[in-house]
Design a protein around this motif. Structure first.
Motif, PDB file in Angstrom:
ATOM      1  N   PRO A 182       0.803  -1.234   0.000  1.00 26.39           N
ATOM      2  CA  PRO A 182       0.000   0.000   0.000  1.00 26.39           C
ATOM      3  C   PRO A 182       0.830   1.276   0.000  1.00 26.39           C
ATOM      4  CG  PRO A 182      -0.068  -1.080   2.153  1.00 26.39           C
ATOM      5  CD  PRO A 182       0.582  -2.037   1.217  1.00 26.39           C
ATOM      6  N   ASP A 183       2.109   1.174   0.391  1.00 28.59           N
ATOM      7  CA  ASP A 183       2.977   2.360   0.427  1.00 28.59           C
ATOM      8  C   ASP A 183       3.863   2.442  -0.819  1.00 28.59           C
ATOM      9  OD1 ASP A 183       4.591   0.209   0.926  1.00 28.59           O
ATOM     10  OD2 ASP A 183       5.633   1.115   2.625  1.00 28.59           O
ATOM     11  N   ALA A 184       3.406   1.864  -1.915  1.00 27.49           N
ATOM     12  CA  ALA A 184       4.235   1.741  -3.121  1.00 27.49           C
ATOM     13  C   ALA A 184       4.723   3.075  -3.665  1.00 27.49           C
ATOM     14  CB  ALA A 184       3.467   0.986  -4.210  1.00 27.49           C
ATOM     15  N   GLU A 185       3.971   4.153  -3.460  1.00 26.26           N
ATOM     16  CA  GLU A 185       4.373   5.441  -4.014  1.00 26.26           C
ATOM     17  C   GLU A 185       5.169   6.286  -3.025  1.00 26.26           C
ATOM     18  OE1 GLU A 185       2.377   7.447  -7.119  1.00 26.26           O
ATOM     19  OE2 GLU A 185       0.527   6.372  -6.731  1.00 26.26           O
ATOM     20  N   GLU A 186       5.464   5.729  -1.873  1.00 25.42           N
ATOM     21  CA  GLU A 186       6.275   6.437  -0.884  1.00 25.42           C
ATOM     22  C   GLU A 186       7.751   6.086  -1.075  1.00 25.42           C
ATOM     23  OE1 GLU A 186       4.892   5.641   3.055  1.00 25.42           O
ATOM     24  OE2 GLU A 186       2.781   5.982   2.535  1.00 25.42           O
ATOM     25  N   PHE A 187       8.608   7.053  -0.801  1.00 27.38           N
ATOM     26  CA  PHE A 187      10.054   6.818  -0.851  1.00 27.38           C
ATOM     27  C   PHE A 187      10.498   6.244   0.489  1.00 27.38           C
ATOM     28  CE2 PHE A 187      14.454   8.217  -0.049  1.00 27.38           C
ATOM     29  CZ  PHE A 187      15.082   7.696  -1.162  1.00 27.38           C
ATOM     30  N   ASP A 188      10.893   4.975   0.481  1.00 23.20           N
ATOM     31  CA  ASP A 188      11.296   4.307   1.722  1.00 23.20           C
ATOM     32  C   ASP A 188      12.348   3.244   1.404  1.00 23.20           C
ATOM     33  OD1 ASP A 188      11.618   3.108   4.140  1.00 23.20           O
ATOM     34  OD2 ASP A 188       9.539   2.462   4.385  1.00 23.20           O
ATOM     35  N   PRO A 189      13.631   3.595   1.480  1.00 23.30           N
ATOM     36  CA  PRO A 189      14.695   2.630   1.153  1.00 23.30           C
ATOM     37  C   PRO A 189      14.636   1.352   1.965  1.00 23.30           C
ATOM     38  CG  PRO A 189      15.590   4.859   1.336  1.00 23.30           C
ATOM     39  CD  PRO A 189      14.177   4.916   1.838  1.00 23.30           C
ATOM     40  N   ASP A 190      14.032   1.385   3.160  1.00 16.63           N
ATOM     41  CA  ASP A 190      13.990   0.187   4.005  1.00 16.63           C
ATOM     42  C   ASP A 190      13.211  -0.960   3.368  1.00 16.63           C
ATOM     43  OD1 ASP A 190      15.558   0.626   6.316  1.00 16.63           O
ATOM     44  OD2 ASP A 190      14.079   2.054   7.061  1.00 16.63           O
ATOM     45  N   ARG A 191      12.411  -0.679   2.344  1.00 10.59           N
ATOM     46  CA  ARG A 191      11.665  -1.772   1.702  1.00 10.59           C
ATOM     47  C   ARG A 191      12.627  -2.764   1.021  1.00 10.59           C
ATOM     48  NH1 ARG A 191       7.470  -0.145  -0.631  1.00 10.59           N
ATOM     49  NH2 ARG A 191       7.671   2.136  -0.435  1.00 10.59           N
ATOM     50  N   PHE A 192      13.866  -2.327   0.775  1.00  8.22           N
ATOM     51  CA  PHE A 192      14.857  -3.228   0.189  1.00  8.22           C
ATOM     52  C   PHE A 192      15.719  -3.900   1.259  1.00  8.22           C
ATOM     53  CE2 PHE A 192      13.763  -0.684  -3.481  1.00  8.22           C
ATOM     54  CZ  PHE A 192      13.799  -1.610  -4.515  1.00  8.22           C
ATOM     55  N   ILE A 193      15.334  -3.715   2.533  1.00 13.23           N
ATOM     56  CA  ILE A 193      16.092  -4.306   3.641  1.00 13.23           C
ATOM     57  C   ILE A 193      15.202  -5.103   4.582  1.00 13.23           C
ATOM     58  CG2 ILE A 193      17.537  -3.793   5.659  1.00 13.23           C
ATOM     59  CD1 ILE A 193      18.452  -1.247   4.217  1.00 13.23           C
ATOM     60  N   ASP A 194      14.016  -4.582   4.902  1.00 13.88           N
ATOM     61  CA  ASP A 194      13.174  -5.207   5.922  1.00 13.88           C
ATOM     62  C   ASP A 194      12.326  -6.348   5.352  1.00 13.88           C
ATOM     63  OD1 ASP A 194      11.002  -3.991   4.616  1.00 13.88           O
ATOM     64  OD2 ASP A 194      10.949  -2.288   5.985  1.00 13.88           O
ATOM     65  N   ASP A 195      11.291  -6.741   6.078  1.00 16.99           N
ATOM     66  CA  ASP A 195      10.470  -7.894   5.707  1.00 16.99           C
ATOM     67  C   ASP A 195       9.768  -7.725   4.365  1.00 16.99           C
ATOM     68  OD1 ASP A 195      11.199  -9.136   8.016  1.00 16.99           O
ATOM     69  OD2 ASP A 195       9.379  -8.617   9.130  1.00 16.99           O
ATOM     70  N   ARG A 196       9.566  -6.496   3.931  1.00 18.08           N
ATOM     71  CA  ARG A 196       8.920  -6.254   2.639  1.00 18.08           C
ATOM     72  C   ARG A 196       9.738  -6.811   1.480  1.00 18.08           C
ATOM     73  NH1 ARG A 196       7.970   0.070   3.286  1.00 18.08           N
ATOM     74  NH2 ARG A 196       9.935  -0.251   4.406  1.00 18.08           N
ATOM     75  N   LEU A 197      11.047  -6.919   1.663  1.00 13.78           N
ATOM     76  CA  LEU A 197      11.906  -7.472   0.614  1.00 13.78           C
ATOM     77  C   LEU A 197      11.492  -8.902   0.287  1.00 13.78           C
ATOM     78  CD1 LEU A 197      14.494  -7.044  -1.145  1.00 13.78           C
ATOM     79  CD2 LEU A 197      15.772  -8.093   0.731  1.00 13.78           C
ATOM     80  N   LYS A 198      11.298  -9.718   1.336  1.00  7.41           N
ATOM     81  CA  LYS A 198      10.881 -11.102   1.123  1.00  7.41           C
ATOM     82  C   LYS A 198       9.422 -11.188   0.695  1.00  7.41           C
ATOM     83  CE  LYS A 198      14.145 -13.141   4.422  1.00  7.41           C
ATOM     84  NZ  LYS A 198      14.276 -13.943   5.666  1.00  7.41           N
ATOM     85  N   LYS A 199       8.611 -10.323   1.263  1.00 10.57           N
ATOM     86  CA  LYS A 199       7.179 -10.381   0.995  1.00 10.57           C
ATOM     87  C   LYS A 199       6.851 -10.077  -0.464  1.00 10.57           C
ATOM     88  CE  LYS A 199       2.741  -8.581   2.674  1.00 10.57           C
ATOM     89  NZ  LYS A 199       2.089  -7.663   3.645  1.00 10.57           N
ATOM     90  N   TYR A 200       7.592  -9.153  -1.057  1.00  9.36           N
ATOM     91  CA  TYR A 200       7.258  -8.716  -2.418  1.00  9.36           C
ATOM     92  C   TYR A 200       8.331  -9.087  -3.443  1.00  9.36           C
ATOM     93  CZ  TYR A 200       3.760  -5.931   0.062  1.00  9.36           C
ATOM     94  OH  TYR A 200       2.713  -5.543   0.849  1.00  9.36           O
TER      95      TYR A 200
END
Length: 596
Positions: free
Chosen positions: A483-501
């Motif tokens: 749901p936060d796809a349009e937000e700038f958040d580098p942590d998505r390439f480090i935290d649990d979202r990396l595995k989830k998506y």
């Protein structure tokens, strides 16, 4: 000598296609009537001849639509959802897309289409199928699993030829394999991890920033990075630095300061080259957006002719010098395309060892120049933009840099490899602003794509169909990135979202293409961008946007604020030619770090 322009040639060919069948129809009808001793009235003969081609074209369009449905049914598939405009040939859609391309946010118009039709839709501009997709499954088929069924195609090749020639980005089949095999050996680890060249040009860029900040004026960071990457790329590829960093930087549009003339003939040529190269790219990208009628926009002449004169005037002497150098050298064993490149050799040295054809050499170097210069400059620009927009990210990134490298030491390959947050910042920038946001291929044989809706039949793709795709749209899909796809958040390439998506579907992130045509310079680009960001944050502790210094064309339209997603909060004006860039530049102020 009669000069035939693309528009005149297009009109002449169209007239032949119209008049010859009409004349044959009239001749056949008259001959048939004579054989039956029946006189066809002149008005009927003329009317029939005039209407023959339009009626025949209409019949072909109707038949193709019918045949596509039949072929789709035979494969257990369906036709792609079609966008239906309000005017003939969907000209209103073409007009709207052209307007939005010039004045809107990237993907304006397409975003609305995909929200209504789903991630795949047939735009059918001027009765020509153009099946657009932002689906990772379809893009994976185009680029990898069904790679051999998709090509750049003759239409794309003709659109781009006056600038890109038959270089690696504008060729298929054996020619593409030849160009790719020539350049592959040049992007080995030992070459892309040699940072001495980057460091020299980075030092010059940092000095220019400090001088500008001390003068009290903002700086156009995009312009600076374009010069930095042009100098780095020209030296890395040709062994000839254009020295564009010495040409003097632009001042804010509202500044009354008149800088002293400091340009040298060499730096003037560098500026002229960069300006002409950009203009040529804008022209050919515009051709692609007009579709098959683009020659009508160049009735008076090939618009790329003048800028390419400037580009060629710069490149031709370099190419001729390289050829002469090779001819004067002692004859050596035949060099193969995949051969290792000796230390100290430039890409041009390597290329001339394989061919002395100046056309092939120029085509390849121009194609690599776009990849090595424009893409890196734009990504560095958007990285700095995000660091100015999100100070907390800058602080955290700078802490990692100082902890891993320190305030002054030059980073090496292992430093960059270990900096996870730096890679995450670069990746997140490439996700939101992929440097090639739109691309296209053409199908060779009829095939099917998996339906985005698993309850529906697959989608039929006819042979010879143009299939544009957008990683820009795919990278911002909330069903793929959360749901936060349009937000700038580098942590998505480090935290649990990396595995989830991302881990479960790597094709949702394609900043450097994929499959056999994946970018050879991907790691080179990561290294150059990482190196520059490290050097920059070693010496500067904060960045702020200087919107008062930006020219009017750099400011997003006021009505964007009422939109949704990133468009509503954007403080630069992102635009696209072949690659992305910030319209009017990125004007910023910076503060030197205390350790300097």
């Amino acid at each position: 000598m009669v000069v035939v322009t693309p528009g005149v040639d297009f009109i002449a060919l169209s007239l032949v296609k119209i008049t010859v069948p009409s004349a044959l129809f009239a001749f056949s009808l008259r001959a048939l009537s004579n054989s039956y001793n029946y006189h066809v009235p002149t008005w009927a003969l003329v009317s029939g001849s005039v209407l023959f081609v339009p009626l025949l074209s209409m019949a072909r369009i109707i038949y193709k639509r019918f045949d596509d449905k039949r072929q789709a049914a035979a494969l257990g598939a369906r036709l792609a959802p079609t966008i239906d405009g309000k005017s003939i040939g969907n000209l209103d859609i073409l007009s709207t897309m052209r307007r939005l391309w010039d004045t809107g946010y990237p993907a304006d118009g397409l975003t609305e289409v995909f929200s209504d039709k789903g991630p795949v839709a047939n735009m059918r501009i001027l009765w020509s199928d153009m099946i657009f997709t932002s689906s990772p499954e379809h893009i994976k088929a185009i680029l990898a699993t069904d790679f051999h069924n998709y090509v750049k195609g003759k239409r794309f090749h003709n659109n781009m030829f006056s600038v890109l020639g038959s270089g690696v980005f504008n060729s298929d089949g054996d020619m593409w394999k030849f160009h790719r095999s020539m350049t592959r050996p040049f992007f080995t680890r030992d070459r892309i991890s040699d940072f001495e060249l980057f460091d020299r040009h980075a030092d010059t860029a940092m000095t220019l920033i400090k001088e500008r900040m001390r003068s009290g004026h903002a700086i156009d960071f995009q312009d600076l990075m374009s010069r930095f990457t042009l100098d780095s790329a020209s030296e890395f590829l040709f062994g000839h630095c254009v020295h564009s960093l010495t040409a003097g930087l632009p001042y804010p549009h509202n500044s009354s300061y008149v800088p002293p003339e400091s340009k040298t003939p060499q730096s003037n040529r560098a500026d002229d080259f960069a300006r002409a190269f950009l203009e040529a790219q804008e022209i050919i990208s515009s051709r692609e957006r007009y579709g098959w009628i683009w020659p009508l926009t160049e009735i008076l002449g090939d618009k790329t002719k003048e800028p390419m004169k400037v580009v060629n005037a710069y490149l031709d002497p370099i190419i001729q010098e390289a050829i002469a150098k090779k001819d004067a050298a002692p004859k050596s064993e035949e060099v193969k395309a995949e051969s290792h490149v000796e230390d100290g050799k430039t890409l041009m040295d390597h290329l001339v060892s394989l061919t002395s054809d100046p056309v092939i050499l120029k085509d390849e170097t121009l194609n690599i120049m776009i990849a090595g210069r424009d893409t890196t400059a734009a990504t560095l620009t958007f990285i700095i933009y995000f660091l100015a927009m999100y100070p907390a990210v800058l602080v955290r990134l700078r802490e990692e840099i100082l902890a891993k490298v320190g305030p002054t030491r030059r980073p090496d390959y292992d430093d960059i490899k270990d900096m996870k947050y730096l890679r995450a910042v670069i990746n997140e920038t490439l996700r939101l602003f992929p440097i090639v946001p739109f691309n296209t291929r053409e199908s060779i044989n009829a095939t099917t794509w998996a339906s985005p809706d698993p309850t529906q039949k697959p989608i039929y793709i006819p042979a010879g169909t143009k299939v544009p795709y957008s990683v820009f749209l795919m990278h911002r899909r909330k069903d793929l990135w959360g749901p936060d796809a349009e937000e700038f958040d580098p942590d998505r390439f480090i935290d649990d979202r990396l595995k989830k998506y991302l881990v479960k579907n790597s094709f949702i992130f394609l900043p450097f293409n994929a499959g056999p045509r994946i970018c050879l310079g991907q790691q080179f680009a990561y290294n150059e961008m990482s190196f520059m960001v490290i050097r920059f944050l070693q010496q500067f502790s904060s960045i702020s946007l200087a919107e008062d210094a930006a020219p009017p064309e750099a400011i997003p339209p006021a009505d964007w604020a009422t939109s949704e997603g990133r468009k509503a909060i954007e403080r630069v004006y992102p635009k696209v030619h072949l690659t992305m860039y910030a319209n009017g530049g990125l004007w910023v102020n910076m503060k030197e770090a205390d350790n300097n």
